[in-house]
Motif scaffolding. Structure first.
Motif, PDB file in Angstrom:
ATOM      1  N   LEU A   1       6.976 -10.516  -1.014  1.00 50.25           N
ATOM      2  CA  LEU A   1       7.750  -9.683  -1.920  1.00 50.25           C
ATOM      3  C   LEU A   1       7.999  -8.330  -1.273  1.00 50.25           C
ATOM      4  O   LEU A   1       7.133  -7.757  -0.622  1.00 50.25           O
ATOM      5  CB  LEU A   1       7.007  -9.510  -3.238  1.00 50.25           C
ATOM      6  CG  LEU A   1       6.831 -10.786  -4.063  1.00 50.25           C
ATOM      7  CD1 LEU A   1       6.011 -10.494  -5.300  1.00 50.25           C
ATOM      8  CD2 LEU A   1       8.176 -11.386  -4.455  1.00 50.25           C
ATOM      9  N   VAL A   2       9.214  -7.868  -1.466  1.00 53.54           N
ATOM     10  CA  VAL A   2       9.597  -6.563  -0.935  1.00 53.54           C
ATOM     11  C   VAL A   2       9.836  -5.631  -2.105  1.00 53.54           C
ATOM     12  O   VAL A   2      10.461  -6.007  -3.095  1.00 53.54           O
ATOM     13  CB  VAL A   2      10.880  -6.682  -0.074  1.00 53.54           C
ATOM     14  CG1 VAL A   2      11.189  -5.366   0.614  1.00 53.54           C
ATOM     15  CG2 VAL A   2      10.728  -7.796   0.949  1.00 53.54           C
ATOM     16  N   ARG A   3       9.305  -4.435  -1.970  1.00 55.51           N
ATOM     17  CA  ARG A   3       9.506  -3.495  -3.063  1.00 55.51           C
ATOM     18  C   ARG A   3      10.862  -2.805  -2.929  1.00 55.51           C
ATOM     19  O   ARG A   3      11.204  -2.278  -1.872  1.00 55.51           O
ATOM     20  CB  ARG A   3       8.389  -2.444  -3.036  1.00 55.51           C
ATOM     21  CG  ARG A   3       8.302  -1.699  -4.345  1.00 55.51           C
ATOM     22  CD  ARG A   3       7.333  -0.540  -4.262  1.00 55.51           C
ATOM     23  NE  ARG A   3       7.568   0.349  -5.399  1.00 55.51           N
ATOM     24  CZ  ARG A   3       6.625   0.728  -6.244  1.00 55.51           C
ATOM     25  NH1 ARG A   3       5.399   0.333  -6.060  1.00 55.51           N
ATOM     26  NH2 ARG A   3       6.909   1.510  -7.248  1.00 55.51           N
ATOM     27  N   CYS A   4      11.595  -2.868  -3.990  1.00 53.86           N
ATOM     28  CA  CYS A   4      12.927  -2.265  -3.989  1.00 53.86           C
ATOM     29  C   CYS A   4      12.797  -0.744  -3.918  1.00 53.86           C
ATOM     30  O   CYS A   4      12.067  -0.142  -4.703  1.00 53.86           O
ATOM     31  CB  CYS A   4      13.657  -2.670  -5.256  1.00 53.86           C
ATOM     32  SG  CYS A   4      15.247  -1.870  -5.456  1.00 53.86           S
ATOM     33  N   PRO A   5      13.498  -0.122  -2.966  1.00 54.09           N
ATOM     34  CA  PRO A   5      13.398   1.332  -2.823  1.00 54.09           C
ATOM     35  C   PRO A   5      14.113   2.097  -3.928  1.00 54.09           C
ATOM     36  O   PRO A   5      13.799   3.265  -4.162  1.00 54.09           O
ATOM     37  CB  PRO A   5      14.040   1.596  -1.466  1.00 54.09           C
ATOM     38  CG  PRO A   5      14.928   0.431  -1.210  1.00 54.09           C
ATOM     39  CD  PRO A   5      14.363  -0.735  -1.951  1.00 54.09           C
ATOM     40  N   SER A   6      15.029   1.465  -4.597  1.00 51.56           N
ATOM     41  CA  SER A   6      15.776   2.215  -5.612  1.00 51.56           C
ATOM     42  C   SER A   6      15.190   2.073  -7.011  1.00 51.56           C
ATOM     43  O   SER A   6      15.177   3.019  -7.784  1.00 51.56           O
ATOM     44  CB  SER A   6      17.250   1.805  -5.585  1.00 51.56           C
ATOM     45  OG  SER A   6      17.370   0.403  -5.573  1.00 51.56           O
ATOM     46  N   CYS A   7      14.683   0.885  -7.375  1.00 47.86           N
ATOM     47  CA  CYS A   7      14.152   0.729  -8.728  1.00 47.86           C
ATOM     48  C   CYS A   7      12.652   0.415  -8.737  1.00 47.86           C
ATOM     49  O   CYS A   7      12.023   0.484  -9.783  1.00 47.86           O
ATOM     50  CB  CYS A   7      14.934  -0.333  -9.502  1.00 47.86           C
ATOM     51  SG  CYS A   7      14.595  -2.019  -8.998  1.00 47.86           S
ATOM     52  N   GLY A   8      12.113   0.066  -7.592  1.00 48.51           N
ATOM     53  CA  GLY A   8      10.672  -0.165  -7.509  1.00 48.51           C
ATOM     54  C   GLY A   8      10.232  -1.561  -7.885  1.00 48.51           C
ATOM     55  O   GLY A   8       9.043  -1.874  -7.835  1.00 48.51           O
ATOM     56  N   ALA A   9      11.147  -2.426  -8.249  1.00 54.06           N
ATOM     57  CA  ALA A   9      10.797  -3.794  -8.618  1.00 54.06           C
ATOM     58  C   ALA A   9      10.532  -4.626  -7.365  1.00 54.06           C
ATOM     59  O   ALA A   9      11.098  -4.358  -6.303  1.00 54.06           O
ATOM     60  CB  ALA A   9      11.940  -4.410  -9.417  1.00 54.06           C
ATOM     61  N   PHE A  10       9.663  -5.605  -7.485  1.00 56.77           N
ATOM     62  CA  PHE A  10       9.349  -6.462  -6.348  1.00 56.77           C
ATOM     63  C   PHE A  10      10.299  -7.650  -6.332  1.00 56.77           C
ATOM     64  O   PHE A  10      10.448  -8.349  -7.330  1.00 56.77           O
ATOM     65  CB  PHE A  10       7.901  -6.937  -6.419  1.00 56.77           C
ATOM     66  CG  PHE A  10       6.943  -5.846  -6.003  1.00 56.77           C
ATOM     67  CD1 PHE A  10       6.632  -5.667  -4.664  1.00 56.77           C
ATOM     68  CD2 PHE A  10       6.380  -4.992  -6.937  1.00 56.77           C
ATOM     69  CE1 PHE A  10       5.763  -4.659  -4.264  1.00 56.77           C
ATOM     70  CE2 PHE A  10       5.516  -3.981  -6.547  1.00 56.77           C
ATOM     71  CZ  PHE A  10       5.204  -3.824  -5.205  1.00 56.77           C
TER      72      PHE A  10
END
Ligand SMILES: [Zn+2]
Length: 92
Positions: free
Chosen positions: A68-77
């Protein structure tokens, strides 16, 4: 003179054996319906393992462990290579 006679001894023995047999019969009859929580948990764990093994069929589950990659804009995985709900595309 003797406190314990042979008759009393045999009677006691018969009672003990009778009660023991009765308890064994009850335990055997109840054993099918009554399962201890530990037994239930063990059975459930066994079922889970079996279901997991059977579903994958010996495949080492390459697709199961997704990074899983953490989204840099919303923080969701988000899974690698998929698009986040905000529109950000995860690398991978
Ligand atoms: Zn996002």
């Amino acid at each position: 003179m003797m406190g314990i006679s042979l008759g009393k001894l045999i009677f006691t023995l018969v009672v003990v054996v009778g009660v023991w047999t009765l308890f064994k019969a009850i335990a055997r009859r109840g054993g099918k319906t009554h399962v201890s929580p530990a037994q239930r948990a063990a059975r459930k764990a066994e079922e889970t393992v079996r279901a997991r093994m059977g579903g994958r069929g010996g495949d080492r589950g390459g697709g199961e462990a997704m990074d899983l990659v953490r989204c840099p804009s919303c923080g969701a995985f988000t899974a690698e290579g998929s698009t986040c709900q905000c529109g950000w595309k995860a690398p991978g």
